[in-house]
Design a protein around this motif. Structure first.
Motif, short mmCIF file in Angstrom:
data_model
loop_
_atom_site.label_atom_id
_atom_site.label_comp_id
_atom_site.label_asym_id
_atom_site.label_seq_id
_atom_site.Cartn_x
_atom_site.Cartn_y
_atom_site.Cartn_z
N TRP A 24 0.74 -1.07 -0.17
CA TRP A 24 -0.13 0.05 -0.24
C TRP A 24 0.78 1.55 0.00
O TRP A 24 0.81 1.84 -0.68
N SER A 26 3.61 1.74 -1.27
CA SER A 26 4.33 2.24 -2.60
C SER A 26 3.55 2.64 -3.35
O SER A 26 4.04 2.90 -4.44
N ILE A 27 2.27 1.89 -4.07
CA ILE A 27 1.22 2.40 -4.23
C ILE A 27 1.23 3.77 -4.14
O ILE A 27 1.04 4.33 -4.99
N VAL A 34 -2.20 5.53 -9.65
CA VAL A 34 -3.74 4.72 -9.85
C VAL A 34 -5.25 4.97 -10.32
O VAL A 34 -5.38 6.12 -10.61
#
Length: 76
Positions: A24, A26-27, A34
Motif C-alpha cells: 500500500w 508503494s502505491i 492509481v
C-alpha cells in the motif's frame, strides 16, 4: 512478474501484514497511477449522497456499525 502465492502463505501473519502495508505504501508513492473512480461508482456515490441529504437521520453512527460487526464476528 510471477509471484508464488504458496511461498507468501509460508510467511507469518505479521510478515504478511507488513508486506500488505509495504505494498500500500508503494502505491501511495505513485498517486497518478492509481485508477480513478468509475462512472458507475460516481453515480452510486451521488445516489447515496442524495439519499443522505433527504434523510440524514437514517445514517448509522460508526460506533454502532463497529459494535455490530464485532458482535457478529465474535471479536471485541
Amino acid at each position: 512478474m510471477s509471484i508464488d502465492l504458496a511461498e507468501l502463505r509460508k510467511l507469518s501473519v505479521a510478515e504478511r501484514i507488513q508486506l500488505a502495508e509495504d505494498l500500500w505504501d508503494s502505491i501511495a508513492l505513485q498517486p497518478a497511477q492509481v485508477p480513478g473512480v468509475s462512472d458507475a461508482q460516481k453515480q452510486e456515490l451521488q445516489r447515496r449522497l442524495q439519499a443522505h441529504e433527504q434523510d440524514p437521520s437514517a445514517a448509522v453512527p460508526w460506533e454502532q456499525v463497529h459494535a455490530e460487526l464485532m458482535a457478529r464476528s465474535g471479536s471485541r
